[in-house]
Design a protein around this motif. Structure first.
Motif, PDB file in Angstrom:
ATOM      1  N   ILE A 159       0.861  -1.187   0.000  1.00 62.63           N
ATOM      2  CA  ILE A 159       0.000   0.000   0.000  1.00 62.63           C
ATOM      3  C   ILE A 159       0.898   1.237   0.000  1.00 62.63           C
ATOM      4  CG2 ILE A 159      -1.669   1.353   1.338  1.00 62.63           C
ATOM      5  CD1 ILE A 159      -2.833  -1.237   2.374  1.00 62.63           C
ATOM      6  N   VAL A 160       0.559   2.230  -0.830  1.00 62.28           N
ATOM      7  CA  VAL A 160       1.314   3.481  -0.906  1.00 62.28           C
ATOM      8  C   VAL A 160       0.378   4.657  -0.634  1.00 62.28           C
ATOM      9  CG1 VAL A 160       2.930   2.511  -2.581  1.00 62.28           C
ATOM     10  CG2 VAL A 160       0.929   3.772  -3.392  1.00 62.28           C
ATOM     11  N   THR A 161       0.959   5.806  -0.316  1.00 64.23           N
ATOM     12  CA  THR A 161       0.155   7.004  -0.102  1.00 64.23           C
ATOM     13  C   THR A 161      -0.163   7.663  -1.442  1.00 64.23           C
ATOM     14  OG1 THR A 161       2.093   8.434   0.138  1.00 64.23           O
ATOM     15  CG2 THR A 161       1.224   7.414   2.143  1.00 64.23           C
ATOM     16  N   ARG A 162      -1.360   8.192  -1.543  1.00 66.81           N
ATOM     17  CA  ARG A 162      -1.779   8.857  -2.780  1.00 66.81           C
ATOM     18  C   ARG A 162      -0.888  10.063  -3.077  1.00 66.81           C
ATOM     19  NH1 ARG A 162      -4.054  13.251  -4.448  1.00 66.81           N
ATOM     20  NH2 ARG A 162      -5.432  13.280  -6.282  1.00 66.81           N
ATOM     21  N   ASP A 163      -0.537  10.826  -2.057  1.00 66.78           N
ATOM     22  CA  ASP A 163       0.227  12.057  -2.263  1.00 66.78           C
ATOM     23  C   ASP A 163       1.636  11.793  -2.786  1.00 66.78           C
ATOM     24  OD1 ASP A 163      -1.903  13.563  -1.450  1.00 66.78           O
ATOM     25  OD2 ASP A 163      -1.148  13.920   0.580  1.00 66.78           O
TER      26      ASP A 163
ATOM     27  N   GLN B  22      -2.234  -0.972 -11.895  1.00 72.80           N
ATOM     28  CA  GLN B  22      -3.368  -0.258 -11.311  1.00 72.80           C
ATOM     29  C   GLN B  22      -3.258  -0.178  -9.793  1.00 72.80           C
ATOM     30  OE1 GLN B  22      -7.086  -2.059 -13.018  1.00 72.80           O
ATOM     31  NE2 GLN B  22      -7.322   0.019 -13.797  1.00 72.80           N
ATOM     32  N   LEU B  23      -3.715   0.948  -9.245  1.00 73.83           N
ATOM     33  CA  LEU B  23      -3.786   1.149  -7.805  1.00 73.83           C
ATOM     34  C   LEU B  23      -5.242   1.391  -7.431  1.00 73.83           C
ATOM     35  CD1 LEU B  23      -0.775   1.870  -8.579  1.00 73.83           C
ATOM     36  CD2 LEU B  23      -0.791   3.385  -6.588  1.00 73.83           C
ATOM     37  N   ARG B  24      -5.698   0.717  -6.366  1.00 76.51           N
ATOM     38  CA  ARG B  24      -7.095   0.834  -5.939  1.00 76.51           C
ATOM     39  C   ARG B  24      -7.160   1.514  -4.575  1.00 76.51           C
ATOM     40  NH1 ARG B  24      -8.818  -4.432  -6.349  1.00 76.51           N
ATOM     41  NH2 ARG B  24      -7.762  -4.835  -4.397  1.00 76.51           N
ATOM     42  N   LYS B  25      -8.139   2.392  -4.413  1.00 77.40           N
ATOM     43  CA  LYS B  25      -8.318   3.124  -3.160  1.00 77.40           C
ATOM     44  C   LYS B  25      -8.475   2.151  -2.001  1.00 77.40           C
ATOM     45  CE  LYS B  25     -11.056   6.666  -3.361  1.00 77.40           C
ATOM     46  NZ  LYS B  25     -12.267   7.533  -3.346  1.00 77.40           N
ATOM     47  N   ASP B  26      -7.792   2.442  -0.877  1.00 74.94           N
ATOM     48  CA  ASP B  26      -7.798   1.535   0.256  1.00 74.94           C
ATOM     49  C   ASP B  26      -8.511   2.102   1.480  1.00 74.94           C
ATOM     50  OD1 ASP B  26      -6.327  -1.204   0.709  1.00 74.94           O
ATOM     51  OD2 ASP B  26      -6.158  -0.135   2.610  1.00 74.94           O
TER      52      ASP B  26
ATOM     53  N   ALA C 208     -11.433   5.424   2.985  1.00 69.33           N
ATOM     54  CA  ALA C 208     -12.488   6.358   2.581  1.00 69.33           C
ATOM     55  C   ALA C 208     -11.982   7.780   2.407  1.00 69.33           C
ATOM     56  CB  ALA C 208     -13.627   6.337   3.607  1.00 69.33           C
ATOM     57  N   ILE C 209     -10.939   8.154   3.123  1.00 68.36           N
ATOM     58  CA  ILE C 209     -10.449   9.539   3.023  1.00 68.36           C
ATOM     59  C   ILE C 209      -9.481   9.725   1.862  1.00 68.36           C
ATOM     60  CG2 ILE C 209     -10.829  10.042   5.461  1.00 68.36           C
ATOM     61  CD1 ILE C 209      -7.871   9.565   5.973  1.00 68.36           C
ATOM     62  N   ASP C 210      -9.316   8.676   1.052  1.00 65.27           N
ATOM     63  CA  ASP C 210      -8.583   8.774  -0.211  1.00 65.27           C
ATOM     64  C   ASP C 210      -7.117   9.149  -0.020  1.00 65.27           C
ATOM     65  OD1 ASP C 210      -8.414   8.547  -2.963  1.00 65.27           O
ATOM     66  OD2 ASP C 210      -8.914  10.654  -3.319  1.00 65.27           O
ATOM     67  N   THR C 211      -6.478   8.535   0.962  1.00 66.50           N
ATOM     68  CA  THR C 211      -5.061   8.804   1.183  1.00 66.50           C
ATOM     69  C   THR C 211      -4.173   7.606   0.877  1.00 66.50           C
ATOM     70  OG1 THR C 211      -5.259   8.189   3.523  1.00 66.50           O
ATOM     71  CG2 THR C 211      -5.532  10.530   2.966  1.00 66.50           C
ATOM     72  N   LEU C 212      -4.775   6.397   0.848  1.00 71.14           N
ATOM     73  CA  LEU C 212      -3.997   5.175   0.663  1.00 71.14           C
ATOM     74  C   LEU C 212      -4.505   4.382  -0.535  1.00 71.14           C
ATOM     75  CD1 LEU C 212      -3.814   3.934   4.381  1.00 71.14           C
ATOM     76  CD2 LEU C 212      -2.130   5.315   3.146  1.00 71.14           C
ATOM     77  N   TYR C 213      -3.570   3.794  -1.290  1.00 69.73           N
ATOM     78  CA  TYR C 213      -3.910   2.965  -2.453  1.00 69.73           C
ATOM     79  C   TYR C 213      -3.073   1.691  -2.438  1.00 69.73           C
ATOM     80  CZ  TYR C 213      -6.861   6.426  -4.733  1.00 69.73           C
ATOM     81  OH  TYR C 213      -7.902   7.277  -5.040  1.00 69.73           O
ATOM     82  N   ASN C 214      -3.698   0.558  -2.797  1.00 70.39           N
ATOM     83  CA  ASN C 214      -2.935  -0.689  -2.880  1.00 70.39           C
ATOM     84  C   ASN C 214      -2.666  -1.055  -4.336  1.00 70.39           C
ATOM     85  OD1 ASN C 214      -5.034  -2.806  -3.800  1.00 70.39           O
ATOM     86  ND2 ASN C 214      -6.066  -1.866  -2.049  1.00 70.39           N
ATOM     87  N   LEU C 215      -1.554  -1.743  -4.559  1.00 70.11           N
ATOM     88  CA  LEU C 215      -1.155  -2.144  -5.905  1.00 70.11           C
ATOM     89  C   LEU C 215      -1.916  -3.407  -6.284  1.00 70.11           C
ATOM     90  CD1 LEU C 215       1.213  -0.283  -4.901  1.00 70.11           C
ATOM     91  CD2 LEU C 215       2.711  -1.629  -6.376  1.00 70.11           C
TER      92      LEU C 215
ATOM     93  N   GLU D 141       5.640   6.466  -1.248  1.00 62.59           N
ATOM     94  CA  GLU D 141       5.799   6.183   0.183  1.00 62.59           C
ATOM     95  C   GLU D 141       5.019   4.900   0.493  1.00 62.59           C
ATOM     96  OE1 GLU D 141       4.585   7.972   4.583  1.00 62.59           O
ATOM     97  OE2 GLU D 141       4.060   9.072   2.741  1.00 62.59           O
ATOM     98  N   PHE D 142       5.722   3.855   0.858  1.00 64.43           N
ATOM     99  CA  PHE D 142       5.091   2.570   1.165  1.00 64.43           C
ATOM    100  C   PHE D 142       4.722   2.540   2.650  1.00 64.43           C
ATOM    101  CE2 PHE D 142       7.309   1.751  -2.727  1.00 64.43           C
ATOM    102  CZ  PHE D 142       6.571   0.778  -3.378  1.00 64.43           C
ATOM    103  N   VAL D 143       3.434   2.519   2.921  1.00 60.68           N
ATOM    104  CA  VAL D 143       2.992   2.445   4.318  1.00 60.68           C
ATOM    105  C   VAL D 143       2.830   1.001   4.757  1.00 60.68           C
ATOM    106  CG1 VAL D 143       1.852   4.680   4.231  1.00 60.68           C
ATOM    107  CG2 VAL D 143       0.541   2.639   3.683  1.00 60.68           C
ATOM    108  N   ARG D 144       2.743   0.083   3.807  1.00 66.49           N
ATOM    109  CA  ARG D 144       2.748  -1.339   4.119  1.00 66.49           C
ATOM    110  C   ARG D 144       3.382  -2.072   2.951  1.00 66.49           C
ATOM    111  NH1 ARG D 144      -2.634  -4.894   4.052  1.00 66.49           N
ATOM    112  NH2 ARG D 144      -2.082  -4.971   1.830  1.00 66.49           N
TER     113      ARG D 144
END
Length: 427
Positions: free
Chosen positions: A163-167, A260-264, A266-273, A299-302
């Motif tokens: 999972i990475v940050t959208r920003d 593709q990255l999918r929203k992870d 609700a606040i649209d800050t994290l996306y998973n590969l 930025e990989f948060v996980r």
């Protein structure tokens, strides 16, 4: 009447809720936070440790129809999923934190459910029990299960995507779009040209993997295969799989490959590969996945991880409603029963609970048949003609679909759901 549930995952929470709603006093045992497998990150119930997607929501798809069946049967998991859904085209993706928190709150506040947070190490065969310990079952409870089944559990390895940050995504290269413009452009797409893809492929093939116990016996579930394992099958496996560019054109041009990255959340800050479950080392993941255009400074948060999933040889031990043939007070549900997937696990817990309700109240159980998704799954994992069970997702191939399915899939879905309603109303 009292019932014991072991495990507060998707199957366990669904089973506990169904039984409590039917008037039973339920004791739900969950070992977190006393003991927690490394794959889990929170102490919430029904934690989604892999993808945040419950896959297709279309009735023309088997798992989409399965979700509709569960909605008809008052599924707790589906209520939370629908409440916390995220934009994902025709798929049902959820805010994983909100989803789990909602389920946890409902279970803790239910007047007929008592939660005990401790590790269960034995199974009392005289006490009505649904074992939903999950595919990560280990230690004393796993040994107890092995004694009951008289054999070692079967297993396969499952993997989790990063999972990475959208920003941190570079949108001078990445762009929003849903495949074939379905939905509102809910996915972030990272396009590759031919040279970029081949460089990425070579790096992936030579990247360092983590050492997993019993790697010499490594078995993967085909529906959740590590991206590097797919790459080892040949370069086209990626191009026809998770990096398929079809339907993701930009400005009228199709890239050679697309990640593709999918929203992870609700606040649209994290996306998973999407499709990038992996067991590369963290260092290799950072190096290789940062080669993807748009993720150079991600930025990989996980990071992705890999874990062993266990399941019993269910055709030898279960009947067609998840009840042990030799131990009628004991039911089993979730991936450890041989089903595969979030929705399938939840549905098995739901069906096991409704079956146990009938068993305890009437002594007999009315079963759903192969003309429903829920029924076909239970029949598949208990089919005595299967010598070696292979876990699989819900699919129309294990169902009796008949001519109506070929002529009109919508009418087939209507007929399917009517059978489920009739079953529900007969309980």
């Amino acid at each position: 009447m009292k019932v014991k549930i072991i495990g507060a995952g998707l199957a366990g929470c669904e089973a506990a809720y169904q039984l409590a709603e039917k008037g039973f006093e339920v004791t739900l045992f969950e070992q977190k936070p006393v003991k927690r497998h490394p794959a889990f990150k929170t102490d919430q119930f029904a934690e989604l440790i892999c993808s945040n997607s419950l896959r297709s929501d279309r009735r023309e798809n088997a798992v989409g129809l399965l979700k509709e069946e569960c909605r008809e049967l008052n599924s707790l998991i589906m209520k939370s999923a629908d409440k916390h859904r995220l934009p994902a085209g025709s798929s049902l993706a959820v805010d994983r934190e909100g989803f789990s928190e909602e389920i946890t709150k409902t279970i803790l506040e239910h007047p007929r459910i008592t939660v005990v947070r401790e590790e269960v190490t034995t199974i009392d065969l005289n006490e009505p029990t649904i074992l939903c310990a999950g595919p990560l079952c280990e230690g004393a409870l796993a040994e107890e299960l092995r004694k009951l089944t008289g054999e070692d559990s079967l297993y396969f390895y499952d993997a989790v995507a990063p999972i990475v940050t959208r920003d941190s995504v570079d949108f001078s290269k990445a762009y929003y779009k849903s495949r074939y413009d379905e939905g509102d452009g809910d996915y972030i797409n990272c396009p590759m040209n031919r040279d970029e893809f081949f460089d990425f492929y070579q790096a992936l093939m030579h990247a360092e993997k983590t050492k997993v116990r019993d790697m010499d016996k490594e078995i993967y579930f085909e529906g959740c295969m590590p991206v590097e394992a797919m790459a080892e099958r040949g370069i086209k496996t990626l191009l026809y799989g998770p990096l398929k560019p079809v339907g993701l054109e930009k400005d009228g041009r199709r890239p050679y490959a697309v990640v593709q990255l999918r929203k992870d959340n609700a606040i649209d800050t994290l996306y998973n590969l999407v499709g990038f479950q992996t067991h590369l080392t963290y260092k290799s993941q950072k190096e290789v996945f940062s080669m993807i255009p748009g993720l150079e400074h991600a930025e990989f948060v996980r990071y992705g991880v890999m874990h062993r999933n266990s399941y019993i040889n269910s055709p030898k031990h279960l009947n067609a409603h998840y009840q042990f043939k030799n131990y009628p007070n004991l039911f089993i549900a979730g991936q450890i029963s041989g089903v595969e997937g979030y929705v399938e696990s939840m549905a098995s817990g739901l069906y096991a609970a409704l079956s146990m309700t009938q068993y305890l109240e009437k002594g007999t159980v009315k079963e759903l048949g192969r003309d429903t998704v829920i029924g076909s799954m239970a029949i598949y994992v208990s089919n005595p003609t299967i010598s070696k069970l292979v876990p699989m997702n819900a699919n129309f191939g294990i169902m009796e679909t008949g001519d109506l399915f070929k002529k009109d899939k919508s009418a087939f879905a209507d007929a399917d759901l009517q059978k489920v309603r009739e079953y529900r109303d007969s309980l």
